[in-house]
Write a protein that holds these residues in place. Structure first.
Motif, PDB file in Angstrom:
ATOM      1  N   UNK A  50       1.304  -1.250   0.021  1.00  0.00           N
ATOM      2  CA  UNK A  50       0.003   0.585   0.238  1.00  0.00           C
ATOM      3  C   UNK A  50       0.474   1.239   0.258  1.00  0.00           C
ATOM      4  N   UNK A  51       0.236   1.953  -0.208  1.00  0.00           N
ATOM      5  CA  UNK A  51       0.703   3.671  -0.120  1.00  0.00           C
ATOM      6  C   UNK A  51       0.547   4.580   0.799  1.00  0.00           C
ATOM      7  N   UNK A  52       1.070   5.332   1.710  1.00  0.00           N
ATOM      8  CA  UNK A  52       1.181   6.359   2.440  1.00  0.00           C
ATOM      9  C   UNK A  52       1.612   7.677   1.738  1.00  0.00           C
ATOM     10  N   UNK A  85      -1.567  14.132  -7.751  1.00  0.00           N
ATOM     11  CA  UNK A  85      -2.102  13.634  -8.706  1.00  0.00           C
ATOM     12  C   UNK A  85      -0.790  12.487  -9.127  1.00  0.00           C
ATOM     13  N   UNK A  86       0.525  12.980  -8.892  1.00  0.00           N
ATOM     14  CA  UNK A  86       1.662  11.804  -9.608  1.00  0.00           C
ATOM     15  C   UNK A  86       1.539  10.681  -8.581  1.00  0.00           C
ATOM     16  N   UNK A  87       1.141  10.855  -6.813  1.00  0.00           N
ATOM     17  CA  UNK A  87       1.037   9.984  -5.788  1.00  0.00           C
ATOM     18  C   UNK A  87       0.448   8.965  -6.469  1.00  0.00           C
ATOM     19  N   UNK A  88      -1.532   9.665  -7.444  1.00  0.00           N
ATOM     20  CA  UNK A  88      -2.877   8.957  -7.627  1.00  0.00           C
ATOM     21  C   UNK A  88      -2.451   8.387  -8.529  1.00  0.00           C
ATOM     22  N   UNK A  89      -1.839   8.464  -9.573  1.00  0.00           N
ATOM     23  CA  UNK A  89      -1.722   8.515 -11.396  1.00  0.00           C
ATOM     24  C   UNK A  89      -0.936   6.715 -10.594  1.00  0.00           C
ATOM     25  N   UNK A 101      -2.234   2.965 -11.275  1.00  0.00           N
ATOM     26  CA  UNK A 101      -1.527   2.449 -12.648  1.00  0.00           C
ATOM     27  C   UNK A 101      -1.261   0.758 -11.977  1.00  0.00           C
ATOM     28  N   UNK A 102      -0.936   0.728 -10.247  1.00  0.00           N
ATOM     29  CA  UNK A 102      -0.402  -0.818  -9.601  1.00  0.00           C
ATOM     30  C   UNK A 102      -1.597  -0.751  -8.914  1.00  0.00           C
ATOM     31  N   UNK A 103      -2.494  -0.453  -9.553  1.00  0.00           N
ATOM     32  CA  UNK A 103      -3.689  -0.992  -8.296  1.00  0.00           C
ATOM     33  C   UNK A 103      -3.624  -0.865  -7.050  1.00  0.00           C
ATOM     34  N   UNK A 116      -3.744   8.280   3.363  1.00  0.00           N
ATOM     35  CA  UNK A 116      -4.006   9.982   3.084  1.00  0.00           C
ATOM     36  C   UNK A 116      -3.334   9.705   5.025  1.00  0.00           C
ATOM     37  N   UNK A 117      -2.358  10.561   5.206  1.00  0.00           N
ATOM     38  CA  UNK A 117      -2.851  11.195   6.810  1.00  0.00           C
ATOM     39  C   UNK A 117      -2.923  12.478   6.494  1.00  0.00           C
TER      40      UNK A 117
END
Length: 262
Positions: free
Chosen positions: A34-36, A42-46, A50-52, A57-58
């Motif tokens: 996962x990403x935190x 938009x860069x992070x969400x794109x 892309x990698x599902x 978000x903190x």
């Protein structure tokens, strides 16, 4: 079902974020990923799309330590690694972490050696900084001793030998607040000092399994350039030594950080 999670801690728009994501997805052991972030954009969400990958978000208290704690707590598995966005993880990293945990479930943290990545691609396995850390970590090679407070603290008394992005946390044996502090450079060193007082093992794997990227725009390089690290080194060393001794050690230790210069 996976018992290990990589939480990729993303900040603003790192040019190396996608490389980090690819490395944690390309593992022999298929961890959850996962990403935190505390800086959604938009860069992070794109890249997440892309990698599902899910993005956590903190929206609470911000700062390096608080962001790290948020990342650790974002995972629901027994083991969690906070993957720094500029770094890369070797193919066997997750597998080695899981196997170590199965050998010693009373571990607090599990971590391997690391190598430095310079000039975008050069892998550096030996330099002054890395050699000093190898010496400080020596006693932790003896796993039967690595639950003893004196042995755990031996890796911290003369400097921070434990690389934060290399560490996997055993959540049941830590706490919800590992990193919380006002420090910027040594938030991890202070965390290890706290954890060294807890019951359990610092499980050290004596082989390089991940790469820590060194470059002039990184937060680490900026901190060292601002001389903040030397100030915070002294503050942490005072937790181990009387002030006069801590001051001398801090000065010597700062010289080893010169390998971080580009």
């Amino acid at each position: 079902m996976a018992i290990h999670t990589f939480v990729v801690l993303a900040y603003k728009q790192s040019q190396f974020l996608e490389t980090c994501i690819k490395s944690v997805l390309n593992q022999s052991y298929k961890s959850q990923v996962i990403i935190a972030t505390s800086t959604p954009n938009p860069y992070i969400y794109d890249l997440a799309n892309k990698y599902h990958l899910d993005v956590k978000v903190n929206n609470g208290k911000h700062g390096i330590g608080y962001d790290f704690d948020f990342a650790v707590n974002a995972a629901n598995t027994e083991l969690v690694t906070v993957a720094h966005q500029d770094d890369v993880y070797d193919y066997e990293y997750a597998q080695e972490m899981v196997e170590a945990y199965k050998k010693q479930k009373q571990s607090i943290i599990i971590f391997p050696d690391y190598y430095e990545i310079k000039h975008g691609k050069d892998k550096v396995y030996k330099n002054t900084n890395l050699n000093i850390k190898q010496i400080l970590l020596f006693l932790l090679r003896f796993h039967g001793w690595s639950n003893r407070r004196l042995i755990k603290r031996s890796a911290l008394r003369f400097g921070n030998a434990i690389s934060c992005p290399a560490v996997t946390f055993v959540k049941a044996n830590t706490s919800n607040e590992i990193f919380s502090s006002n420090m910027k450079s040594n938030v991890d060193w202070l965390a290890w000092e706290r954890l060294s007082k807890r019951k359990g093992y610092f499980y050290y794997i004596h082989k390089p399994l991940m790469g820590h990227r060194i470059y002039s725009e990184s937060t680490t390089s900026e901190i060292i350039g601002d001389n903040l690290r030397t100030i915070e080194d002294f503050e942490v060393l005072k937790l181990f030594w009387p002030k006069p001794i801590a001051k001398v050690i801090a000065k010597v230790y700062s010289n080893s950080e010169k390998s971080n210069d580009m």
